[in-house]
Design an enzyme around this catalytic site. Structure first.
Site, short mmCIF file in Angstrom:
data_model
loop_
_atom_site.label_atom_id
_atom_site.label_comp_id
_atom_site.label_asym_id
_atom_site.label_seq_id
_atom_site.Cartn_x
_atom_site.Cartn_y
_atom_site.Cartn_z
N GLY A 121 49.64 55.99 2.09
CA GLY A 121 50.17 56.43 3.38
C GLY A 121 49.91 55.39 4.45
O GLY A 121 50.15 54.20 4.28
N ALA A 154 65.58 20.87 -3.46
CA ALA A 154 64.14 21.11 -3.61
C ALA A 154 63.35 19.86 -3.20
O ALA A 154 62.22 19.97 -2.73
CB ALA A 154 63.83 21.50 -5.05
C1 HXC Z 1 41.56 64.85 4.90
C2 HXC Z 1 41.10 64.21 2.75
C3 HXC Z 1 42.26 63.43 2.72
C4 HXC Z 1 43.07 63.39 3.88
C5 HXC Z 1 41.26 63.24 0.83
N1 HXC Z 1 40.53 64.08 1.55
N2 HXC Z 1 42.33 62.83 1.50
N3 HXC Z 1 40.75 64.91 3.83
N4 HXC Z 1 42.69 64.10 4.95
N5 HXC Z 1 44.16 62.64 3.92
C6 HXC Z 1 39.27 64.73 1.15
C7 HXC Z 1 39.48 65.81 0.14
O1 HXC Z 1 39.75 67.03 0.78
C8 HXC Z 1 38.11 65.82 -0.56
O2 HXC Z 1 37.20 66.48 0.26
C9 HXC Z 1 37.71 64.37 -0.54
O3 HXC Z 1 38.50 63.75 0.49
C10 HXC Z 1 38.02 63.65 -1.83
O4 HXC Z 1 39.34 63.91 -2.18
P1 HXC Z 1 39.77 64.34 -3.65
O5 HXC Z 1 41.18 64.73 -3.61
O6 HXC Z 1 38.78 65.31 -4.21
O7 HXC Z 1 39.57 62.96 -4.43
P2 HXC Z 1 40.47 62.33 -5.56
O8 HXC Z 1 40.75 63.34 -6.63
O9 HXC Z 1 39.78 61.10 -5.95
O10 HXC Z 1 41.85 61.94 -4.88
C11 HXC Z 1 41.88 60.98 -3.86
C12 HXC Z 1 43.27 60.95 -3.22
C13 HXC Z 1 43.66 62.40 -2.79
C14 HXC Z 1 44.28 60.42 -4.23
C15 HXC Z 1 43.20 59.99 -2.04
O11 HXC Z 1 42.57 62.93 -2.03
C16 HXC Z 1 44.90 62.45 -1.98
O12 HXC Z 1 46.02 62.39 -2.51
N6 HXC Z 1 44.74 62.59 -0.66
C17 HXC Z 1 45.84 62.76 0.24
C18 HXC Z 1 46.61 61.50 0.38
C19 HXC Z 1 47.70 61.64 1.42
O13 HXC Z 1 48.79 62.13 1.13
N7 HXC Z 1 47.35 61.28 2.64
C20 HXC Z 1 48.22 61.40 3.79
C21 HXC Z 1 49.15 60.23 3.73
S1 HXC Z 1 50.30 60.32 4.98
P3 HXC Z 1 35.91 67.20 -0.32
O14 HXC Z 1 35.35 67.89 0.85
O15 HXC Z 1 36.39 68.10 -1.41
O16 HXC Z 1 35.04 66.11 -0.82
C22 HXC Z 1 49.80 59.18 6.04
C23 HXC Z 1 50.75 59.06 7.18
C24 HXC Z 1 50.38 57.93 8.10
O17 HXC Z 1 48.82 58.56 5.90
C25 HXC Z 1 51.58 57.13 8.40
C26 HXC Z 1 51.31 56.13 9.46
C27 HXC Z 1 52.34 55.05 9.41
#
Ligand code: HXC
Length: 510
Positions: A169, A405
């Site tokens: 993201g 080139a």
């Molecule tokens: C809040 C988050 C988070 C997020 C992870 N966590 N991503 N908290 N916001 N974006 C937290 C989880 O709740 C969890 O908390 C801990 O981090 C670890 O995450 P897990 O999922 O248990 O770990 P894992 O299985 O290793 O997976 C990691 C991951 C997954 C692949 C990164 O967490 C994931 O897909 N996250 C979301 C990614 C995403 O879509 N982000 C938004 C992108 S949009 P706990 O408390 O259980 O430890 C974006 C827009 C910006 O960024 C654009 C600007 C140009």
């Protein structure tokens, strides 16, 4: 007083634990270090000064008001690498998955502002889940402000990104605007949207590694400039890279003590180019035998291997090397090679790093796939990059320099300062076979005639002297003297100043 000191120590200990021992253990179990362990390896021992250790988010939605972890998912500060200042931020995956909140972004911005103001490199370590979902637009705004600072710092201070875990993201675009991205094999991946979204939107089934692992970004997409086997190796290599880089765009080049004689002759180079002009040889051998102590830091080693880019030193001072590689696709220039080298030349020019170019190029790669893919524009990127560069430019043609080139590869015509050729150089519009087939099409049925025409063409053009007669080549040099010649040329050019006409910025063919 004692109690206050104890409280500080206890608060610090809590902050250092980040998301807690359970999550730290999980991080280690995945073969990854924690944010703080990474900084310790990256920086000189004991040099790290942390900022904003106690900063917490201000979000109150989704129960976040009950969950505050000091530091808010990123460790920031400054320290030294071999005594030279660098700024650093390191995302802490154990705290809300390293996700970016408004305050997390503010911590990064503070470091970016200080790095720019104080003109020192900044290194970002990524291991994070993107925007803090609970914060919504506040997180998006934070990203935007980080991006803006990346752009303002571009070309002023070196910016390096090291991807050591998930990077998705919003997190991908900040690295994408920095000078270099490095990844760790098997534990890091980068993509705009992850495998789940991909499945929903395009119905493709891919793993995170297939979508954005180091194996993809170092070979296919060219997003990453290199990959390493583990966190420790990656961080140690970043220390090595920083040693090559000036602190900013007006700073002197770093100068390391060298015990390698700049006039060292290497007789083995006299036989590097094979007698058969179609036989490849390893151009990296020439680079390694030219640089101090054979120390060469390659950039984008696994992508577009037909061109080599990287840093070395001559007389202890950093030099950027660009070289055609006859071992891969005969060293031809294609779209990928042109883009790769153009970006490298521009980096060197931004930071006043002299460019040495070794040329053995049979031309641009013909074919529909290249033309449809925009070869004209991609090739123009490299031409543009060389032509606009005002740093010292030293060129050595070892063998072929054919067609467009020849012009592109730092020729005299685009302000090459010192242009040498080995006696084996062939500087012409094209190779003898192609030329004869065009010029003497009517005689193609007559083998003897064609053989004579080919020989005549080779005698006339398969040498460096026609170009030398015109002054396009400053001197034909003996291969074994290349290091001495290049060293002397660079010493001569140390005082070079050259300015392009004033402009807001140029319009490189993107
Ligand atoms: C809040 C988050 C988070 C997020 C992870 N966590 N991503 N908290 N916001 N974006 C937290 C989880 O709740 C969890 O908390 C801990 O981090 C670890 O995450 P897990 O999922 O248990 O770990 P894992 O299985 O290793 O997976 C990691 C991951 C997954 C692949 C990164 O967490 C994931 O897909 N996250 C979301 C990614 C995403 O879509 N982000 C938004 C992108 S949009 P706990 O408390 O259980 O430890 C974006 C827009 C910006 O960024 C654009 C600007 C140009």
């Amino acid at each position: 007083m004692k109690e206050v000191l104890a409280e500080l120590e206890s608060r610090r200990a809590t902050a250092r634990l980040g998301g807690g021992q359970r999550r730290i253990d999980a991080q280690h179990a995945r073969g990854k270090l924690t944010a703080r362990e990474r900084i310790e390896i990256l920086l000189d021992e004991g040099s790290f000064e942390e900022f904003d250790m106690f900063k917490v988010h201000r979000c109150t939605d989704f129960g976040m008001d009950e969950s505050h972890i000091p530091g808010d998912g990123v460790v920031t500060g400054w320290g030294t690498i071999n005594g030279r200042t660098v700024y650093v931020f390191s995302k802490d995956f154990t705290v809300f998955g390293g996700s970016l909140s408004e305050t997390h972004a503010q911590k990064i911005m503070k470091i970016q502002d200080m790095a720019l103001q104080n003109r020192a490199p900044i290194i970002g370590i990524f291991d994070a889940g993107g925007a803090r979902i609970q914060e919504g637009v506040a997180a998006l705004g934070g990203y935007g402000e980080v991006f803006q600072r990346n752009v303002l710092a571009s070309g002023v201070i070196p910016q390096i990104s090291v991807i050591m875990g998930p990077c998705a993201g919003g997190d991908v675009y900040s690295p994408a605007m920095t000078d270099f991205i490095f990844m760790v094999r098997d534990t890091s991946y980068m993509f705009v949207t992850g495998p789940d979204v991909v499945k929903t939107v395009t119905n493709e089934t891919v793993t995170a590694e297939q979508l954005g692992g180091a194996s993809i970004h170092t070979t296919k997409s060219s997003i990453a400039d290199g990959a390493f086997d583990n966190d420790v190796e990656a961080l140690q290599q970043m220390r090595r890279l920083v040693d090559f880089l000036p602190a900013n765009n007006t700073a002197d080049l770093p100068e390391l003590a060298s015990y390698d004689d700049p006039y060292r002759a290497d007789m083995s180079l006299d036989t590097l180019v094979p007698d058969n002009p179609n036989k490849p040889y390893d151009m990296k051998e020439l680079i390694r035998k030219t640089v101090d102590e054979g120390d060469f830091f390659e950039i984008q080693e696994s992508f577009a291997g037909n061109i080599i880019t990287g840093f070395g030193r001559i007389e202890g001072r950093t030099v950027g090397f660009i070289a055609n590689q006859p071992m891969v696709l005969a060293g031809v220039l294609d779209s990928d090679a042109s883009r790769k080298a153009a970006r490298f030349v521009r980096f060197c020019d931004c930071f006043n790093i002299p460019v040495v170019t070794f040329v053995d190029v049979p031309g641009f790669l013909p074919g529909t796939s290249q033309e449809y893919g925009g070869l004209i524009k991609h090739g123009a990127k490299l031409l543009f990059a060389y032509a606009e560069a005002t740093v010292p430019k030293v060129t050595v043609i070892t063998r072929k320099a054919y067609g467009g080139a020849y012009d592109v590869m730092s020729s005299k015509h685009i302000r090459g300062d010192i242009n040498y050729a080995w006696p084996s150089a062939e500087i012409a519009v094209m190779g003898a076979k192609g030329a004869v087939e065009i010029l003497y099409r009517a005689e193609l049925g007559d083998k003897d005639k064609i053989a004579k025409r080919t020989k005549d063409y080779e005698d006339r053009f398969a040498n460096p002297f026609v170009a030398a007669e015109r002054g396009y080549i400053d001197e034909v040099i003996l291969p074994h003297s290349t290091r001495r010649r290049v060293s002397r040329a660079l010493a001569l050019l140390r005082g070079k100043t050259q300015q392009n006409p004033w402009k807001k910025h140029d319009n490189i063919p993107l």
